[in-house]
Design a protein around this motif. Sequence first.
Motif: not given
Length: 384
Positions: A78, A80, A82-83, A87, A123, A125-126, A144
């Motif tokens: 993913l 940066a 898009d993350e 978020r 991914n 973490h997201v 998340k």
Amino acid sequence: MADRPQGPAPDRRGLLKGAAAAAVFTGAPMISTGAYALDGGTTTYSRRAVDLVQGAMVIDMLAPLKLDFRPEYFASPLSAQDEADFRASGITGFHNALGFGDPNAYETALAYFAAWQGFAGRNAHVFSLVDRAADLDRAKADGKCAVIMGVQNSDHFRTVADVKLFHQLGQRCSQLTYNSQNRLGSGSTERVDGGLTDYGLQIMEAMNAVGMMIDVSHCGDRTTLDAIAHSTRPVAITHSNCRALVDHPRVKTDEAIRAMAARGGVMGITGVRMFVRDREPVGVAHVADHIDHVVRLTGIEHVGIGSDADLNGYDDMPADQYEALKAGYKSSYAFRDKIDTDGFDHPRKVYDLTEELIRRRYSDDNIRAVLGGNFRRLLADIIG
């Protein structure tokens, strides 16, 4: 709406820049103090809108994670950007669903589930995957994005037994038809709507049994009513709008909306431009008009959001992929120059819609219901 055209990746834009400041609510009661820019962005929102979105369970019941149909996208980490967009969105629940109309729908669906659930896992973490409704609550607590896996067609169910198989693979929602006729029923752009077939009824019975949400968003009028009448569980319209406001075959009649609500269902309102308004301009206020209409027909308990787009919408796609997508639909879809609604085509679009609902004097509880509370309740009723 999202079908699977082939072509290069979209050049996705970042967070919306340079937008106007939050509106002044002339004549309204005291509803907020101050304007807040989120994460260094230039768009500002009222404190009340920020608190509502960030505190609510926000569910978009048709939200492909990315309108990028190349295998390279879900095979790559993913980005940066898009993350940051995920978020910033304020959305916890994303119903990730595409339409498969090809002769190899079963194999295509297997590849689709493998690709996107693998993407979510890599991914982690997201993202997190939704098995039960409580997984949405866990994702919210963990900060998340919860992924509800679905398909915008049921052609991949070769037999009734396939319903249980795909449920075991993670599918939690299935649209009975896309726009065309299939073995289950008629789509919204078919010339003749024959209603739910015998096989369609069998598939619905299997979906009811395993706890898979039935979606009739793209079904024809008769097929929609048949499905609502024959399902033993509530039926969802995850992403559509109101024909009383715009005459389009892909949106729903008052009769269908009332029938859905009478059986406990929820309807998600979409921001696809030609489903929102048949003339220009088309903005967030016109999306809210459809929310108002469903509320007047059925009550606040039966309306939510189903944007029918990824966080940035369709109009950022490169020209060749954009045109390939539009070419896959009949002329009755009546595409115009743009597909997205102005102001509802960026990662923080839920904040803009919340400001409009505040402007219309919706209470905090009612706004939370629209943002996701209603779909959270429906998911708990169906998937457990």
